[in-house]
Design an enzyme around this catalytic site. Structure first.
Site, PDB file in Angstrom:
ATOM      1  N   HIS A 235     -45.572 -45.790 -15.056  1.00 29.03           N
ATOM      2  CA  HIS A 235     -44.841 -46.217 -16.352  1.00 29.03           C
ATOM      3  C   HIS A 235     -44.125 -47.541 -16.205  1.00 29.03           C
ATOM      4  O   HIS A 235     -43.260 -47.898 -17.226  1.00 29.03           O
ATOM      5  CB  HIS A 235     -43.581 -45.124 -16.471  1.00 29.03           C
ATOM      6  N   GLU A 275     -39.483 -49.550 -29.112  1.00 24.87           N
ATOM      7  CA  GLU A 275     -40.933 -49.069 -28.619  1.00 24.87           C
ATOM      8  C   GLU A 275     -41.371 -47.866 -29.106  1.00 24.87           C
ATOM      9  O   GLU A 275     -40.595 -47.015 -29.491  1.00 24.87           O
ATOM     10  CB  GLU A 275     -40.389 -48.864 -26.989  1.00 24.87           C
ATOM     11  N   GLU A 293     -37.848 -45.585 -28.060  1.00 29.83           N
ATOM     12  CA  GLU A 293     -36.756 -45.630 -27.504  1.00 29.83           C
ATOM     13  C   GLU A 293     -36.439 -47.268 -27.985  1.00 29.83           C
ATOM     14  O   GLU A 293     -37.215 -48.023 -28.373  1.00 29.83           O
ATOM     15  CB  GLU A 293     -36.575 -45.747 -26.010  1.00 29.83           C
ATOM     16  N   ARG A 297     -31.596 -55.283 -25.451  1.00 33.80           N
ATOM     17  CA  ARG A 297     -31.391 -56.558 -24.919  1.00 33.80           C
ATOM     18  C   ARG A 297     -32.796 -57.308 -24.817  1.00 33.80           C
ATOM     19  O   ARG A 297     -33.827 -57.060 -25.529  1.00 33.80           O
ATOM     20  CB  ARG A 297     -31.566 -56.113 -23.298  1.00 33.80           C
TER      21      ARG A 297
END
Length: 633
Positions: A235, A275, A293, A297
Site C-alpha cells: 500500500h 484519491e 480519501e 496537504r
C-alpha cells in the site's frame, strides 16, 4: 507576500520548500531534532532552531515547540510539508490562534476530510461516488468481523486516520481477520494516535488514481489533472506518473470534476489531493471509479504534476497563504508531456525491504533527472525517520521517454554503502506490463521475488570492474607515456607479467579478473573513485569493488537459529515463550522501526532455546533476541 517562513518538517520536503521560498525572497527557518543537527535542510535554511530529542514524538510532533520556534525567530508563517503535523487540525488551529499564518487548508477542512469514514459520508452527500464498505462506530472485533463477512472477502482494513500506506491490511479470509485487525490497530495507534478502522471491499483489479486540486480564499478551485500511483508495495507508492496511462478525455473530465466538487464541499483552500480507486478490468471508466480519501496537504508525488503543468505548487501554496488568488484559471492549465517519479529508499529489498540506515559514503547522482533529496554525501540516514533518500523525477514528451529516462538514471547513479531499492525500482520500470501501461496495485506482489532477487555480480559486471581497474591504474600512474604504462601494468621481477587482478566486492567476496586487454567494451556504467573503489552498475544494482579486502563484517543471517534485530527499534509484540515448539515461518516477535512493523519469524522448525525479548524494549541493530534450535539439539 510573506517575508519569513518556518518549515515544520525535515528531509527532502523541507529542502524543497526552502528552495522555492528562497527564490521568492522569503527568509526560511528550519527546525531540527538531535538526529538532524547537521542535516541538509538545517544547512540550507537561513536560520535553524533545535526542538528536541530524536524521536519524532518528542520533536517534530510537538506543536508547542514548533510554534515557539516560529515566535522566537519572527517567522510569519508555518509550512507543515507532508507527514508529521501536516494534517493535524488542532495544530493548524494553534498556529492560527498564535497569530501566525498556516500554509494549508482551514482546520475545519482538515477535520472534515481527516477521518476516512466521515469523509466518505460527506462525499456521498456531495454526489461523489464511494467504495462499498463499513463506516460504523461499533469497533468491536465481533461487529467488524461480521461486516467483513457481509462485504465478502477479500476486504481492506483501513485506519480512519491513516495515510502513507500505514494502518492498512488486506485480508483474504475470515480466519486471518483478527490478527490483521490487531496489527492494523497497533500501527494506527502508533502512527496516528487513533486505532479506529473502516472496512472496504477489495477491488480485484484496482488502480490508484488521484487528482491534484487547489483552492484559494476567493472561492476559486481548480484541478491540475490526475496522477497514477498504482505501482505499490504494501500500500505504499513506489512509482507515480502523470497523466494516467489509458485515461480518456471523458473519464478525465468526470473524475476531475468530481474532485473539484469534493474540494468545494469543504470550502477547500490550498493544495490537496482527492484519491480514487478504479476497477481497471475494463479500462478506466468513469462509472468504475470511486472516492477513497482526501489528503489535505501537499503530496510526496507532487513533482510529477509540476512537471506536466509547469506550475510550482509550493509557490502557489505560499501565494494563496498570503491572500492572493490562484495564479491561473482552469482554462489556463494543460498537460505537457509525461512525468514519472521513483522513490529511492535506504532499504534492503532482498531482506523484505528492511530499512538500511547509516552513513552515506558514496553519492553520485546523474544530472539527467530532477532529484528531490534531503541528504548529501557524508550525511546519515537515521533510524528514527522514514528512510527515503530521494525522489527521482523524469519528464519526457511521452511516457516511454520518461520511463527510459528513469532507467538511465538508475544505471548512472549510485549511493552506498548502505543498501537501497535502486535495483528494485529498475526491475519495476522494466516489467513488460508496466512498459505497456497495464497496471494495478497488485502487480508488484504478483511478480514477487523476481523483482528483489539480487544475485552475485554477473561475469559482465566483474569483467567491467577489471577493465576499469586496468584503465584507471594506467590513468593514475605518474607517467605520461601510455606505452610505458602498458608495459608496467602487471610487471613482476624475474616472472611473467601478471595478466589478472584480484578484486573484492564490498561484502568481502574475492574474484580474479582477466585484464589481459582493455579493448573489450561491456556497455555497463562504471566509475573509479579517488580511494580506488570501482563502481559498476547493472540493472540498477551498483556493485563496489576494491583491490584491497574489506574488514570482516558481522552477518545478521538466521541460518544458525540466531534471531538478530535487523535494525534499531522497539519490540511491540512477543508471540512465543522459551521452550515453545515453532514451525518454519512462524512469527516470533514484532519490531517497530521507522514507523513500520517488522515481523521476525522462525528460520526452520525447532524449539525456542533462548528468548531475550520483552514488549516495549528498545533494541539495537544486531542484538540477539532469540535462538531457535532443532528438536534434536
Amino acid at each position: 507576500m510573506l517575508e519569513s517562513l518556518l518549515i515544520a518538517n525535515r528531509g527532502e520536503i523541507a529542502c524543497r520548500i526552502i528552495r522555492t521560498a528562497r527564490a521568492m525572497g522569503i527568509r526560511t527557518v528550519a527546525v531540527y531534532s538531535d538526529a538532524d543537527a547537521n542535516a541538509l535542510h538545517v544547512r540550507d535554511a537561513d536560520e535553524a532552531v533545535h526542538i528536541g530529542p530524536s524521536p519524532a514524538r518528542e520533536s517534530y510532533l510537538v506543536g508547542e515547540k514548533i510554534i515557539a520556534a516560529a515566535k522566537a525567530t519572527g517567522a510569519q508563517a508555518i509550512h507543515p510539508g507532508y507527514g508529521f503535523l501536516s494534517e493535524n487540525a488542532a495544530f493548524a488551529q494553534s498556529v492560527i490562534d498564535a497569530g501566525l499564518i498556516w500554509v494549508g487548508p482551514d482546520p475545519s477542512s482538515i477535520t472534515a476530510m481527516g477521518l476516512k469514514d466521515a469523509a466518505k459520508k460527506l462525499m456521498q452527500a456531495a454526489g461523489v461516488p464511494t467504495t462499498p464498505g463499513y463506516l460504523g462506530e461499533d469497533q468491536s472485533l465481533e461487529r467488524l468481523a461480521a461486516e467483513a463477512d457481509a462485504i465478502g472477502y477479500p476486504v481492506l482494513i483501513k485506519a480512519v486516520a491513516g495515510g502513507g500506506g500505514k494502518g492498512m491490511r488486506k485480508v483474504d479470509s475470515a480466519d486471518a481477520f483478527a490478527d490483521a485487525l490487531a496489527s492494523c490497530r497497533r500501527e494506527a495507534a502508533s502512527s496516528f494516535g487513533n486505532d479506529h478502522v473502516l472496512l472496504e471491499k477489495w477491488i480485484t483489479n484496482p488502480r490508484h488514481i488521484e487528482v491534484q486540486i487547489f483552492g484559494d480564499t476567493h472561492g476559486n478551485v481548480v484541478h491540475l489533472f490526475e496522477r497514477d500511483c498504482s505501482l505499490q508495495r504494501r500500500h505504499q507508492k513506489v512509482i507515480e506518473e502523470a497523466p494516467a496511462p489509458g485515461m480518456t478525455a471523458v473519464t478525465r473530465a468526470a473524475i476531475c470534476d468530481a474532485a473539484v466538487r469534493a474540494a468545494k464541499a469543504v470550502d477547500y483552500v490550498g493544495a490537496g489531493t482527492i484519491e480514487f480507486i478504479a476497477d481497471g478490468s475494463e479500462g478506466l471508466r468513469a462509472d468504475r471509479i470511486w472516492f477513497m480519501e482526501m489528503n489535505t496537504r501537499l503530496q510526496v508525488e507532487h513533482p510529477v504534476t509540476e512537471e506536466i503543468t509547469g506550475v510550482d505548487l509550493v509557490e502557489w501554496q505560499l501565494r494563496v497563504a498570503s491572500g492572493e488568488p490562484l495564479p491561473k484559471a482552469q482554462e489556463d492549465l494543460s498537460i505537457n508531456g509525461w512525468a514519472m517519479e521513483a522513490r529511492l529508499y535506504a532499504e534492503d529489498p532482498a531482506k523484505g525491504f528492511l530499512p538500511s540506515p547509516g552513513r552515506i559514503e558514496r553519492y553520485v547522482f546523474n544530472l539527467g533527472a530532477r532529484v528531490e533529496t534531503g541528504v548529501d554525501e557524508g550525511d546519515i540516514v537515521s533510524s528514527f525517520y522514514d528512510p527515503m533518500i530521494a525522489k527521482v523525477i523524469c519528464h519526457g514528451s511521452d511516457r516511454e521517454e520518461a520511463r527510459t529516462g528513469l532507467l538511465q538514471w538508475m544505471n548512472q547513479s549510485y549511493i552506498g554503502p548502505l543498501k537501497t531499492n535502486k535495483a528494485f525500482l529498475h526491475a519495476c520500470l522494466s516489467l513488460s506490463n508496466f512498459q505497456d501501461g497495464v497496471l494495478d496495485t497488485g502487480l508488484i506482489e504478483r511478480e514477487g521475488d523476481a523483482l528483489t532477487q539480487i544475485d552475485w555480480p554477473s561475469s559482465l559486471a566483474i569483467l567491467t570492474a577489471g577493465r576499469r581497474f586496468r584503465r584507471d591504474w594506467l590513468t593514475y600512474q605518474d607517467c605520461n607515456d601510455r606505452a610505458m604504462k602498458e608495459d608496467l601494468f602487471g610487471f613482476r621481477l624475474n616472472a611473467p607479467a601478471r595478466q589478472t587482478v584480484d578484486l573484492y566486492e564490498i561484502n568481502g567476496t574475492h574474484v580474479t579478473v582477466d585484464v589481459a586487454s582493455d579493448n573489450v567494451v561491456t556497455g555497463l556504467s562504471s566509475d573509479f573513485e579517488p580511494d580506488g573503489t570501482i563502481v559498476v552498475t547493472e540493472g540498477g544494482q551498483s556493485w563496489f569493488f576494491n583491490s584491497a579486502a574489506p574488514a570482516t563484517s558481522i552477518t545478521s543471517a538466521a541460518s544458525d537459529g540466531a534471531i538478530l534485530s535487523p535494525m534499531p527499534g522497539r519490540i511491540i509484540a512477543v508471540a512465543v515463550a522459551a521452550g515453545d515448539v515453532v514451525a518454519k515461518g512462524q512469527k516470533l516477535l514484532t519490531l517497530e522501526a521507522m514507523k513500520m512493523e517488522h515481523s521476525l519469524v522462525a528460520p526452520f522448525d525447532g524449539v525456542v532455546a533462548e528468548l531475550d525479548a520483552a514488549e516495549g524494549r528498545q533494541v539495537s541493530e544486531g542484538a540477539l533476541l532469540a535462538r531457535i534450535a532443532t528438536v534434536e539439539d
